[in-house]
Design a protein around this motif. Structure first.
Motif, PDB file in Angstrom:
ATOM      1  N   SER A  58     123.464  18.603 -80.002  1.00 52.63           N
ATOM      2  CA  SER A  58     122.212  18.325 -79.291  1.00 52.63           C
ATOM      3  C   SER A  58     121.662  16.930 -79.565  1.00 52.63           C
ATOM      4  N   GLY A  59     122.003  16.400 -80.730  1.00 56.64           N
ATOM      5  CA  GLY A  59     121.452  15.107 -81.098  1.00 56.64           C
ATOM      6  C   GLY A  59     120.072  15.196 -81.712  1.00 56.64           C
ATOM      7  N   VAL A  60     119.558  16.402 -81.907  1.00 57.19           N
ATOM      8  CA  VAL A  60     118.252  16.580 -82.543  1.00 57.19           C
ATOM      9  C   VAL A  60     118.419  16.337 -84.040  1.00 57.19           C
ATOM     10  N   PRO A  61     117.546  15.558 -84.653  1.00 58.36           N
ATOM     11  CA  PRO A  61     117.682  15.274 -86.091  1.00 58.36           C
ATOM     12  C   PRO A  61     117.711  16.537 -86.936  1.00 58.36           C
ATOM     13  N   LYS A  62     118.509  16.493 -87.988  1.00 61.14           N
ATOM     14  CA  LYS A  62     118.633  17.640 -88.886  1.00 61.14           C
ATOM     15  C   LYS A  62     117.283  18.041 -89.467  1.00 61.14           C
ATOM     16  N   ALA A  63     116.434  17.053 -89.749  1.00 62.41           N
ATOM     17  CA  ALA A  63     115.121  17.337 -90.343  1.00 62.41           C
ATOM     18  C   ALA A  63     114.205  18.102 -89.389  1.00 62.41           C
ATOM     19  N   LYS A  64     114.528  18.062 -88.097  1.00 62.64           N
ATOM     20  CA  LYS A  64     113.667  18.709 -87.095  1.00 62.64           C
ATOM     21  C   LYS A  64     114.237  20.019 -86.557  1.00 62.64           C
ATOM     22  N   ILE A  65     115.499  20.275 -86.805  1.00 61.74           N
ATOM     23  CA  ILE A  65     116.178  21.353 -86.090  1.00 61.74           C
ATOM     24  C   ILE A  65     115.566  22.727 -86.336  1.00 61.74           C
ATOM     25  N   TYR A  66     115.230  23.029 -87.599  1.00 64.54           N
ATOM     26  CA  TYR A  66     114.693  24.370 -87.877  1.00 64.54           C
ATOM     27  C   TYR A  66     113.294  24.550 -87.266  1.00 64.54           C
ATOM     28  N   GLU A  67     112.533  23.478 -87.264  1.00 62.77           N
ATOM     29  CA  GLU A  67     111.213  23.537 -86.627  1.00 62.77           C
ATOM     30  C   GLU A  67     111.339  23.793 -85.134  1.00 62.77           C
ATOM     31  N   VAL A  68     112.280  23.079 -84.500  1.00 61.97           N
ATOM     32  CA  VAL A  68     112.468  23.246 -83.045  1.00 61.97           C
ATOM     33  C   VAL A  68     113.004  24.634 -82.729  1.00 61.97           C
ATOM     34  N   LEU A  69     113.986  25.093 -83.501  1.00 65.48           N
ATOM     35  CA  LEU A  69     114.529  26.438 -83.278  1.00 65.48           C
ATOM     36  C   LEU A  69     113.451  27.503 -83.459  1.00 65.48           C
ATOM     37  N   SER A  70     112.619  27.325 -84.466  1.00 64.17           N
ATOM     38  CA  SER A  70     111.547  28.287 -84.725  1.00 64.17           C
ATOM     39  C   SER A  70     110.580  28.355 -83.543  1.00 64.17           C
ATOM     40  N   ARG A  71     110.231  27.208 -82.969  1.00 60.64           N
ATOM     41  CA  ARG A  71     109.318  27.203 -81.816  1.00 60.64           C
ATOM     42  C   ARG A  71     109.953  27.898 -80.622  1.00 60.64           C
ATOM     43  N   LEU A  72     111.230  27.658 -80.403  1.00 64.11           N
ATOM     44  CA  LEU A  72     111.920  28.289 -79.271  1.00 64.11           C
ATOM     45  C   LEU A  72     112.035  29.796 -79.458  1.00 64.11           C
ATOM     46  N   ILE A  73     112.228  30.232 -80.685  1.00 64.51           N
ATOM     47  CA  ILE A  73     112.263  31.671 -80.967  1.00 64.51           C
ATOM     48  C   ILE A  73     110.901  32.293 -80.692  1.00 64.51           C
ATOM     49  N   GLU A  74     109.851  31.619 -81.143  1.00 62.87           N
ATOM     50  CA  GLU A  74     108.495  32.125 -80.919  1.00 62.87           C
ATOM     51  C   GLU A  74     108.163  32.196 -79.433  1.00 62.87           C
ATOM     52  N   LYS A  75     108.722  31.293 -78.663  1.00 64.31           N
ATOM     53  CA  LYS A  75     108.465  31.267 -77.214  1.00 64.31           C
ATOM     54  C   LYS A  75     109.397  32.204 -76.451  1.00 64.31           C
ATOM     55  N   GLY A  76     110.288  32.890 -77.178  1.00 66.35           N
ATOM     56  CA  GLY A  76     111.196  33.829 -76.526  1.00 66.35           C
ATOM     57  C   GLY A  76     112.323  33.150 -75.780  1.00 66.35           C
ATOM     58  N   MET A  77     112.621  31.900 -76.119  1.00 67.51           N
ATOM     59  CA  MET A  77     113.667  31.139 -75.435  1.00 67.51           C
ATOM     60  C   MET A  77     115.014  31.225 -76.151  1.00 67.51           C
ATOM     61  N   VAL A  78     114.979  31.569 -77.430  1.00 64.84           N
ATOM     62  CA  VAL A  78     116.193  31.604 -78.242  1.00 64.84           C
ATOM     63  C   VAL A  78     116.241  32.908 -79.037  1.00 64.84           C
ATOM     64  N   LEU A  79     117.441  33.485 -79.141  1.00 66.46           N
ATOM     65  CA  LEU A  79     117.660  34.678 -79.948  1.00 66.46           C
ATOM     66  C   LEU A  79     118.312  34.249 -81.255  1.00 66.46           C
ATOM     67  N   ASP A  80     118.018  34.941 -82.341  1.00 63.19           N
ATOM     68  CA  ASP A  80     118.647  34.617 -83.617  1.00 63.19           C
ATOM     69  C   ASP A  80     119.156  35.879 -84.291  1.00 63.19           C
ATOM     70  N   THR A  81     120.171  35.703 -85.114  1.00 62.34           N
ATOM     71  CA  THR A  81     120.749  36.828 -85.843  1.00 62.34           C
ATOM     72  C   THR A  81     121.397  36.285 -87.111  1.00 62.34           C
ATOM     73  N   VAL A  82     121.772  37.200 -88.011  1.00 65.60           N
ATOM     74  CA  VAL A  82     122.492  36.821 -89.228  1.00 65.60           C
ATOM     75  C   VAL A  82     123.853  37.498 -89.197  1.00 65.60           C
ATOM     76  N   SER A  83     124.899  36.693 -89.284  1.00 66.30           N
ATOM     77  CA  SER A  83     126.273  37.210 -89.262  1.00 66.30           C
ATOM     78  C   SER A  83     127.052  36.576 -90.409  1.00 66.30           C
ATOM     79  N   GLU A  84     127.572  37.443 -91.284  1.00 68.71           N
ATOM     80  CA  GLU A  84     128.331  36.974 -92.434  1.00 68.71           C
ATOM     81  C   GLU A  84     127.527  35.942 -93.233  1.00 68.71           C
ATOM     82  N   LYS A  85     126.265  36.307 -93.483  1.00 69.90           N
ATOM     83  CA  LYS A  85     125.328  35.506 -94.272  1.00 69.90           C
ATOM     84  C   LYS A  85     124.997  34.148 -93.636  1.00 69.90           C
TER      85      LYS A  85
END
Length: 252
Positions: free
Chosen positions: A34-61
């Motif tokens: 994506s080219g999104v900085p590593k320092a920003k990625i978790y913040e951006v993913l978190s916002r997208l999850i909160e907005k219902g735009m992204v699904l998340d799961t845990v697989s093999e830790k």
């Protein structure tokens, strides 16, 4: 793409990256593609999850992310747009400001015009009282409003065939012939006009002040009760001289 819908540049890049992948991705892969900085990625993913735009799961830790499927995204954005437009329309709808001033109005024609206007604008209910000659002038409008589903309750002083569903009649006795005429309308429990004739001249007050509106609504039912009691017990009431004099002193 998503920037058109108010999403940030980073949010748009992350969603497009996930949507273009056939497999879920971890944060490191999202950063890489994506080219999104590593320092920003978790913040951006978190916002997208909160907005219902992204699904998340845990697989093999390992935490993995996937984009909301495009058909679901289109449906979500369409619904959100419709809701936003409805909220915008509601917020821009003119709000009714209660005018609690008491206005004075003279001249029969002007008072009748105001009463007719109030009848036309009523959206829920109308209580109206008038002597039969005056009531006949409002009758076509009242019949139309009743056909539209507006609840109408009327008190007519004198004899008149109205065709309305809810009408009370009071036929004045001979002692009432010298009384001045009056009219009352309460519309939608919000506005009222009370008009009286004195020495051939009409005077009225008009207001949306709730104490006045409630008082005159009660006043209307006082008159209705008086008419019904008088009709039912006419011989008894008017046969008693003291009671007859007291009744004659009332408005009718």
């Amino acid at each position: 793409m998503l920037q058109t819908f108010g999403f940030s540049q980073y949010e748009s890049k992350v969603y497009e990256t996930l949507a273009g992948s056939s497999e879920p991705m971890d944060a490191a892969l999202v950063v890489k593609h994506s080219g999104v900085p590593k320092a920003k990625i978790y913040e951006v993913l978190s916002r997208l999850i909160e907005k219902g735009m992204v699904l998340d799961t845990v697989s093999e830790k390992k935490k993995l992310y996937a984009a909301l499927p495009l058909p679901s995204l289109i449906d979500k954005l369409t619904r959100q747009f419709q809701q936003d437009m409805e909220q915008l329309a509601a917020s821009l709808t003119p709000k009714r400001v209660i005018d609690d001033r008491v206005w004075s109005l003279k001249v029969d024609a002007s008072i009748r015009a105001e009463i007719k206007q109030m009848i036309q604008q009523a959206s829920e209910s109308i209580r109206i009282m008038a002597w039969s000659q005056d009531f006949a002038d409002y009758l076509p409008l009242l019949l139309q409003k009743e056909r539209e589903g507006i609840h109408i309750e009327a008190l007519v002083i004198g004899s008149l065939e109205t065709g309305l569903s809810n009408v009370h009649l009071l036929i004045p006795s001979k002692e009432h012939n010298g009384l001045e005429k009056s009219q009352l309308i309460v519309a939608d429990e919000r506005d009222m006009i009370f008009a009286g004739e004195e020495q051939g001249q009409w005077h009225a007050i008009k207001t949306g002040a709730q104490p006045f509106v409630k008082f005159f609504a009660d006043f209307f039912y006082h008159d209705v009760a008086l008419s019904q009691i008088t009709q039912k017990h006419y011989d008894l009431l008017f046969g008693d001289e003291d009671i007859r004099k007291m009744l004659v002193r009332l408005r009718y």
